[in-house]
Design an enzyme around this catalytic site. Structure first.
Site, short mmCIF file in Angstrom:
data_model
loop_
_atom_site.label_atom_id
_atom_site.label_comp_id
_atom_site.label_asym_id
_atom_site.label_seq_id
_atom_site.Cartn_x
_atom_site.Cartn_y
_atom_site.Cartn_z
CG ASP A 191 -0.44 0.09 2.64
OD1 ASP A 191 0.85 0.44 2.59
OD2 ASP A 191 -1.04 0.36 3.58
CG HIS A 192 -0.92 4.85 1.37
ND1 HIS A 192 -1.80 3.84 1.48
CD2 HIS A 192 -0.53 5.50 2.66
CE1 HIS A 192 -2.48 4.01 2.59
NE2 HIS A 192 -1.73 4.89 3.43
CB CYS B 256 0.67 -2.63 4.64
SG CYS B 256 0.37 -3.47 6.30
N GLY B 257 2.14 -0.57 6.16
CA GLY B 257 2.78 0.11 7.43
C GLY B 257 3.48 -0.67 8.56
CB THR B 258 1.75 -2.56 11.14
OG1 THR B 258 0.32 -3.21 10.50
CG2 THR B 258 1.50 -1.28 12.10
N GLY B 259 2.48 -4.20 8.49
CA GLY B 259 2.36 -5.74 7.86
C GLY B 259 1.33 -6.47 8.34
N GLY C 228 -2.27 -5.59 8.58
CA GLY C 228 -3.47 -5.52 8.07
C GLY C 228 -3.58 -6.31 6.54
CG HIS D 44 9.02 -25.43 11.17
ND1 HIS D 44 9.03 -25.50 12.53
CD2 HIS D 44 10.24 -25.90 10.61
CE1 HIS D 44 10.20 -25.95 12.92
NE2 HIS D 44 11.04 -26.18 11.68
CG HIS E 116 7.30 -29.20 9.45
ND1 HIS E 116 7.04 -28.71 10.67
CD2 HIS E 116 8.51 -29.50 9.30
CE1 HIS E 116 8.24 -28.68 11.55
NE2 HIS E 116 9.09 -29.12 10.75
C1 RB5 Z 1 -1.96 2.56 6.58
O1 RB5 Z 1 -2.04 3.83 7.39
C2 RB5 Z 1 -1.84 1.56 7.46
O2 RB5 Z 1 -2.90 1.35 8.12
C3 RB5 Z 1 -1.47 0.30 6.83
O3 RB5 Z 1 -0.35 0.54 5.94
C4 RB5 Z 1 -1.18 -0.95 7.69
O4 RB5 Z 1 -0.40 -0.91 8.55
C5 RB5 Z 1 -2.31 -1.54 8.20
O5 RB5 Z 1 -2.28 -2.61 8.75
#
Ligand code: RB5
Length: 156
Positions: A8-9, A64-67, A69, A97, A132
């Site tokens: 994503d962005h 993504c930001g945190t990975g 979502g 595994h 596994h």
């Molecule tokens: C985008 O702002 C953020 O929510 C997305 O990249 C991600 O971290 C979601 O889990």
């Protein structure tokens, strides 16, 4: 090898760096977007990369930001085993595994150098099979239960 990649962005910059790094290693990078800084929705990217992974039987990378979502979204798709990795050890275990077919990175958590080490480890590690194999088959069986356990419990 051919590798599907998408972000994503929030993951765009890291995705660009990973594409360059893996192309230098000789991989053919299939960029599934996003292509601009404009805000977008990570489930759409997860779906596109998952489609390539399943239809071409190739590994995938999602950012993504945190990975979090984008992992949750990808893992809703039958046949996808997406592993959010923060260091190389979990990337290796995800392949050995869990036979993970997508590695996920949180761009706001993991720096480019470590992210490169994680994806290289993921792409060069094979599934160990053996004991596994049965466990991964049980994951697939869960997908095919279509929420039967939840409905037995009256959850939905
Ligand atoms: C985008 O702002 C953020 O929510 C997305 O990249 C991600 O971290 C979601 O889990």
């Amino acid at each position: 090898m051919e590798v599907a990649i998408g972000s994503d962005h929030a993951g765009l910059q890291l995705k660009k760096e990973l594409i360059v790094c893996l192309a230098v290693e000789g991989h053919t990078m299939l960029d599934c977007g996003t292509y601009t800084e404009a805000s977008c929705d990570y489930p759409d990217i997860a779906e596109t990369v998952a489609g390539q992974v399943l239809s071409k039987k190739i590994p995938g990378i999602l950012v993504c930001g945190t990975g979090i979502g984008i992992s949750i979204a990808a893992n809703k798709i039958k046949g996808i085993r997406a592993a959010l990795c923060h260091e190389a050890f979990t990337a290796r275990m995800a392949r050995e595994h869990n036979d993970a077919n997508i590695v996920v990175i949180g761009a706001r958590i993991t720096g480019a150098g470590l992210a490169e080490e994680i994806v290289k480890t993921f792409l060069t590690t094979g599934f160990a099979a053996g004991r596994h194999q049965r466990r991964v088959e049980k994951i697939t069986a869960l997908e095919n239960k279509d929420g039967e356990k939840g409905s037995e419990l009256g959850l939905y």
